[in-house]
Design a protein around this motif. Structure first.
Motif, PDB file in Angstrom:
ATOM      1  N   ASP A   1       0.821  -1.223   0.000  1.00 13.35           N
ATOM      2  CA  ASP A   1       0.000   0.000   0.000  1.00 13.35           C
ATOM      3  C   ASP A   1       0.851   1.267   0.000  1.00 13.35           C
ATOM      4  O   ASP A   1       0.405   2.312  -0.473  1.00 13.35           O
ATOM      5  N   ILE A   2       2.066   1.142   0.527  1.00 11.16           N
ATOM      6  CA  ILE A   2       2.894   2.340   0.648  1.00 11.16           C
ATOM      7  C   ILE A   2       3.561   2.712  -0.677  1.00 11.16           C
ATOM      8  O   ILE A   2       3.992   3.862  -0.852  1.00 11.16           O
TER       9      ILE A   2
ATOM     10  N   LEU B   1       2.260   5.731  -2.534  1.00 11.33           N
ATOM     11  CA  LEU B   1       2.554   6.935  -1.760  1.00 11.33           C
ATOM     12  C   LEU B   1       3.995   7.379  -1.983  1.00 11.33           C
ATOM     13  O   LEU B   1       4.281   8.578  -2.069  1.00 11.33           O
TER      14      LEU B   1
ATOM     15  N   LEU C   1       9.403   3.359   9.843  1.00 12.26           N
ATOM     16  CA  LEU C   1       8.080   3.462  10.469  1.00 12.26           C
ATOM     17  C   LEU C   1       8.240   2.979  11.902  1.00 12.26           C
ATOM     18  O   LEU C   1       8.295   1.776  12.167  1.00 12.26           O
TER      19      LEU C   1
ATOM     20  N   VAL D   1       0.720   5.219  11.289  1.00 10.21           N
ATOM     21  CA  VAL D   1       0.369   5.535   9.906  1.00 10.21           C
ATOM     22  C   VAL D   1      -0.630   4.508   9.380  1.00 10.21           C
ATOM     23  O   VAL D   1      -0.731   3.383   9.887  1.00 10.21           O
ATOM     24  N   ASP D   2      -1.355   4.911   8.350  1.00  8.34           N
ATOM     25  CA  ASP D   2      -2.259   4.024   7.626  1.00  8.34           C
ATOM     26  C   ASP D   2      -1.989   4.265   6.147  1.00  8.34           C
ATOM     27  O   ASP D   2      -2.567   5.167   5.543  1.00  8.34           O
ATOM     28  N   SER D   3      -1.079   3.480   5.578  1.00  6.59           N
ATOM     29  CA  SER D   3      -0.664   3.714   4.188  1.00  6.59           C
ATOM     30  C   SER D   3      -1.789   3.421   3.201  1.00  6.59           C
ATOM     31  O   SER D   3      -1.841   4.025   2.128  1.00  6.59           O
ATOM     32  N   GLU D   4      -2.705   2.532   3.563  1.00 10.82           N
ATOM     33  CA  GLU D   4      -3.821   2.224   2.676  1.00 10.82           C
ATOM     34  C   GLU D   4      -4.696   3.457   2.456  1.00 10.82           C
ATOM     35  O   GLU D   4      -5.209   3.691   1.356  1.00 10.82           O
TER      36      GLU D   4
ATOM     37  N   ASP E   1      -3.538   6.600   3.123  1.00 12.02           N
ATOM     38  CA  ASP E   1      -2.635   7.738   2.979  1.00 12.02           C
ATOM     39  C   ASP E   1      -2.771   8.690   4.162  1.00 12.02           C
ATOM     40  O   ASP E   1      -2.942   9.895   4.003  1.00 12.02           O
TER      41      ASP E   1
ATOM     42  N   PHE F   1      -1.362   9.790   8.310  1.00 10.45           N
ATOM     43  CA  PHE F   1      -0.554   9.664   9.527  1.00 10.45           C
ATOM     44  C   PHE F   1      -1.305  10.389  10.637  1.00 10.45           C
ATOM     45  O   PHE F   1      -2.144  11.253  10.371  1.00 10.45           O
TER      46      PHE F   1
ATOM     47  N   LEU G   1      -0.042  11.178   4.567  1.00 11.02           N
ATOM     48  CA  LEU G   1       1.268  10.546   4.698  1.00 11.02           C
ATOM     49  C   LEU G   1       2.155  10.916   3.517  1.00 11.02           C
ATOM     50  O   LEU G   1       3.367  11.093   3.671  1.00 11.02           O
ATOM     51  N   THR G   2       1.569  11.051   2.326  1.00  8.29           N
ATOM     52  CA  THR G   2       2.338  11.475   1.153  1.00  8.29           C
ATOM     53  C   THR G   2       2.988  12.830   1.408  1.00  8.29           C
ATOM     54  O   THR G   2       4.176  13.036   1.122  1.00  8.29           O
TER      55      THR G   2
END
Length: 266
Positions: free
Chosen positions: A54-55, A58, A82, A115-118, A120, A122, A134-135
């Motif tokens: 998922d990251i 991003l 992370l 964080v939750d990369s799915e 996007d 933080f 997060l991007t």
């Protein structure tokens, strides 16, 4: 007796040197403290939890933002850690203090919060609980890495660096390029927004973006000043760093420009 004291002092000094060196090594090279990693293009991402794919988009999006910067180096490599709920985070908090959501040290990007990369996102907790992109966070810290890469640790370090509006305003400017290039975006309207929020602020904190996240005023004001100098006055970041004009003078000039635009619109 003197020999005994000298030995004790020598052992104590050696112990201090070894301890400090060990802690510095952990801060600068924390890779062994993380169980998982993925490598992707210019990035290596470390985490104690499984790093899923998922990251990756991003990272691509953050890189596209950073490519807008004159500091971008296509050969530069980033290590992203992370750290939420990690041993490293606890060590880092003890040594450098509990504080920002992320920081950059050399080519290391330390993300200290959940964080939750799915999605996007933080989740900052230092000043208040909120959520942000997060991007954006990654792009902001990547620019800090590139500042050090371009100008060196002597000019960009925690103890000596340019004025805060120059230090933080430029990463804010680059990391928010998606917003700044939106067809509905207007610098004059953004200046209006800052003036309104600043007039209501009771301390240094000011609302930065959706999600309820606040930052010190110099982040927001610095970004506006950088944006004005680069997009309206057509200065480079290098020229801005070398310019000795004060932030107050530039701000007044920016307000005069904004007032002239408003008059023309009416």
């Amino acid at each position: 007796m003197r020999k005994t004291i000298k030995r004790i002092l020598a052992v104590a000094s050696l112990t201090i040197i070894i301890t400090v060196s060990g802690l510095a090594t952990i801060i600068l090279f924390p890779q062994p403290l993380f169980a998982n990693k993925i490598e992707y293009k210019e990035f290596t991402v470390y985490s104690n939890e499984e790093v899923n794919n998922d990251i990756i988009p991003l990272l691509d999006n953050a890189m596209e933002l950073v490519k807008e910067s004159e500091l971008n180096d296509p050969n530069y490599k980033y290590d992203i850690f992370l750290c939420y709920n990690s041993l490293f985070n606890k060590i880092d908090d003890k040594l450098l203090g509990f504080g920002p959501s992320a920081r950059a040290t050399d080519n290391n990007i330390i993300v200290k919060v959940k964080v939750d990369s799915e999605r996007d996102l933080f989740f900052p907790t230092f000043h208040k609980n909120c959520e942000g992109s997060l991007t954006y966070l990654l792009a902001h810290e990547m620019i800090h890495c590139l500042q050090t890469n371009k100008y060196g640790m002597i000019k960009f370090n925690p103890l000596k660096h340019p004025e805060m509006w120059k230090l933080e305003g430029y990463p804010e400017y680059i990391s928010r390029q998606t917003k700044l290039k939106d067809n509905d975006y207007s610098l004059t309207s953004e200046i209006d927004r800052y003036i309104e929020l600043e007039s209501k602020a009771t301390d240094i904190w000011i609302l930065i973006e959706e999600g309820g996240c606040e930052a010190p005023k110099y982040y927001y004001k610095g970004r506006l000043l950088i944006e004005y100098l680069m997009d309206i006055k057509h200065l480079s970041y290098d020229q801005i760093l070398n310019d000795t004009v004060s932030a107050n003078v530039i701000y007044a000039d920016m307000i005069s420009w904004r007032n002239k635009i408003r008059e023309e619109e009416n």
